[in-house]
Scaffold this active site. Structure first.
Site, mmCIF file in Angstrom:
data_model
loop_
_atom_site.group_PDB
_atom_site.id
_atom_site.type_symbol
_atom_site.label_atom_id
_atom_site.label_comp_id
_atom_site.label_asym_id
_atom_site.label_seq_id
_atom_site.Cartn_x
_atom_site.Cartn_y
_atom_site.Cartn_z
ATOM 1 N N TRP A 9 0.841 -1.219 0.000
ATOM 2 C CA TRP A 9 0.000 0.000 0.000
ATOM 3 C C TRP A 9 0.858 1.244 0.000
ATOM 4 O O TRP A 9 0.528 2.248 -0.639
ATOM 5 C CB TRP A 9 -0.969 -0.030 1.182
ATOM 6 N N ASP A 10 1.974 1.194 0.723
ATOM 7 C CA ASP A 10 2.902 2.323 0.680
ATOM 8 C C ASP A 10 3.421 2.558 -0.740
ATOM 9 O O ASP A 10 3.459 3.693 -1.213
ATOM 10 C CB ASP A 10 4.116 2.025 1.567
ATOM 11 N N LEU A 11 3.848 1.489 -1.382
ATOM 12 C CA LEU A 11 4.409 1.642 -2.726
ATOM 13 C C LEU A 11 3.345 2.134 -3.703
ATOM 14 O O LEU A 11 3.594 3.009 -4.535
ATOM 15 C CB LEU A 11 4.998 0.316 -3.217
#
Lengths: 403, 403
Positions: free
Chosen positions: B164-166
């Site tokens: 999700w960060d990426l």
């Protein structure tokens, strides 16, 4: 839907997740996105999950929301000619083509460029060399399944989230808009190739894992423990399973306090000669000393008991729940999330579906628009973009070249 | 590094993965990205993985490649004033601000907008309501750990990839460039809020899993089996473990032929009354009948034996390998991947690091640029952007406001 890209026209010839999700992001930011679909649908048109008792794909209709569909016989030379003409139609706000077709096929950049010199092509691929690859095979090749799953079980664990596909879709949308910014300045087009293999390899470089593997070998499998700081799942007195994560000093202090662990943690720090608050690595190194303290604190309290203490202490936590529980009862994620709107889909079902991940503060959110039926916009596109009259369109229909 | 965004200036005040990876994507497409860093580094400056025998973060230096660093005491009112002035400096190609600071902090959109009416702020968040959330807690809340891992083990399995960060980083870069396209047309700025919670919720909607959970309940845990088509890991005669995936008719046909399984698969089709080639769902439904045939075919052949047959048949496959094996021996992913260049990093180490995931066909790839040292560009930024003379800069240094 927001208007950041209002006025742009993007033509999409793509299937599966990465390409279509790129088109979806563009459409939901206001671009007109015209898909060309094979007559009867492309290779992902019946991809699971399906609507109950039907062969309508919930996947396809989720990924193609808000787009237009022109259905063309892409196996025939004349159908291909139509697709090329649509993709390369003139206009400063057009000439943007998104695809996962092969580099050397009839939708090669050379073929497109021969018709429109400043075309921008964004091409999602499997492997950079053109070999077939999908999210799950690329993921196996970069080693993540070897690091995933319980530490007491050495079997590789595939991820269920098509993370590289999703990342590819968002990155492709970034690449498309970036190339348009350059074209606006210089007039230059571009062919942008975006292989899942390079998305995976570069991402693991960006977060330091390539350097780690080059300098220190493989990261061991550590189950659900957060690497390099403090985080894990714990089971409460009522059986609820929570994850807590403490990376920053503040997250750590809040967590320790909320669990009334200040005294035993301080004692452990004295014994070990460390200061956990300002040394996240020490929390990881000594996690097997910390875990029993936390396990004890969790088993004496219920999730309902912990929640107010966690929220008051700004603890970073969540309850493990199933997706069904989440979509039916989690107000923040789903049931009262303003990004979701209940709409009628081409499957015939009415259900809640999402707009953009982003919120433009203070701007109207706009409607979530359903996916098209196959060929819903064939006449509109042939008439407005290619300038065909109704007789010409009828002849194409009669010959089975469009639907 | 490519030049799609050459001439743009983005100011970044962010930590961890989503924000910095957004800035990285912008920098590697040619933008000037100026980070302001706390003196001594922000909360992720020593995040693991670390360089061997050092506290230099391979993670931080991976995520901040090619950026400039101005080190400011962000706790002091005067330091905050400097940060605001840098973020809101004039210029058609400036006024782009990327952050993960809180909505209501000193870097609120209102504070920025008061100084520059057309500022574009992209703000990465945890939960949409401002509550703290990180990749791993959001992931637990959307149910993916319940679907991940061996079917014979019901423990939740966290992912190790901060997906999700990426995704947030790439989507944030898309949002930034999209907002700039609008500003170029209308003069309007924007505040874009991008919570990981909404990235996760909307993504699972886009790929049909929210609709599936709403209409059919939870997807059962199916281990490494590919949902809805054919795919799994198999062990070869030499012990190598391969993943094969067959979604399209062509992928299926190629796989069956490469494994010499045409006869038994045809017999099974006759028995079951199905045609696997054109019915990927049937391959999933009847996978437990298919698997023994495939297991048998794999156990009689080595990976070296299968590889040419697979490649000739355009089979979608990969060998499971560890990341260390991949980075040290996989030519396509790493050792001969032209996206990687060996450079000297601020840790003092020299290792191979990645440029963009995208390739701009026919254009020079440009250099991969290392991350800055903290404060490496303090003087340059204060002088060129704020117009401070050397005396003024020296006074800021002397007072500990910059470094």
């Amino acid at each position: 839907m927001y208007d950041l890209l209002a006025g742009l026209r993007v033509v999409e010839g793509s299937a599966f997740i990465a390409g279509p999700s790129c088109g979806l992001h563009l459409a939901q930011m206001g671009a007109e996105v015209i898909r060309f679909d094979s007559i009867g649908g492309g290779p992902d048109y019946h991809r699971w999950p399906l609507a109950p008792g039907s062969d309508a794909s919930l996947y396809w209709e989720g990924l193609n929301k808000g787009k237009k569909s022109v259905a063309i016989d892409l196996a025939s030379p004349e159908g291909r000619e139509l697709a090329l003409a649509i993709a390369t139609a003139p206009g400063d706000n057009a000439g943007l083509f998104l695809t996962n077709y092969p580099v050397k096929g009839f939708l090669s950049h050379e073929a497109l460029k021969a018709r429109r010199a400043d075309i921008i092509t964004v091409r999602v691929m499997g492997w950079a060399d053109g070999a077939p690859g999908v999210d799950y095979t690329i993921n196996a090749a970069v080693g993540l399944p070897m690091m995933t799953g319980p530490a007491d079980d050495q079997r590789p664990v595939n991820h269920v989230l098509p993370a590289w596909d999703l990342l590819g879709g968002a990155y492709a949308a970034f690449a498309m808009t970036s190339a348009l910014l350059r074209r606006r300045a210089s007039g230059e087009g571009a062919e942008i190739r975006l292989p899942l293999s390079d998305l995976a390899a570069t991402s693991l470089s960006h977060i330091g894992q390539v350097a780690e593997a080059l300098t220190g070998g493989d990261r061991p499998r550590i189950g659900n423990d957060l690497f390099g700081a403090f985080g894990r799942d714990f089971v409460c007195a009522d059986g609820a399973r929570l994850i807590v994560v403490a990376i920053t000093p503040r997250q750590w202090a809040g967590l320790v306090e909320a669990l009334d662990l200040t005294a035993p943690v301080t004692a452990l720090e004295a014994e070990l000669g460390v200061a956990f608050r300002h040394d996240e690595g020490a929390r990881f190194i000594h996690r097997h000393r910390l875990f029993p303290l936390f396990e004890g604190a969790f088993t004496t309290r219920s999730a309902a008991d912990l929640q107010p203490a966690f929220d008051a202490g700004c603890v970073t936590w969540a309850r493990y729940q199933s997706l069904n529980e989440a979509v039916t009862s989690d107000a923040r994620l789903f049931t009262e999330n303003p990004q979701f709107q209940t709409i009628v889909h081409p499957s015939g079902l009415t259900y809640s579906a999402a707009g953009t991940a982003a919120t433009l503060a203070g701007e109207p959110r706009g409607a979530v628009v359903a996916a098209p039926r196959l060929g819903q916009h064939t006449e509109e596109v042939l008439s407005t973009i290619l300038g065909l009259d109704s007789g010409a369109i009828a002849r194409l229909h009669d010959r089975g070249l469009v639907a």
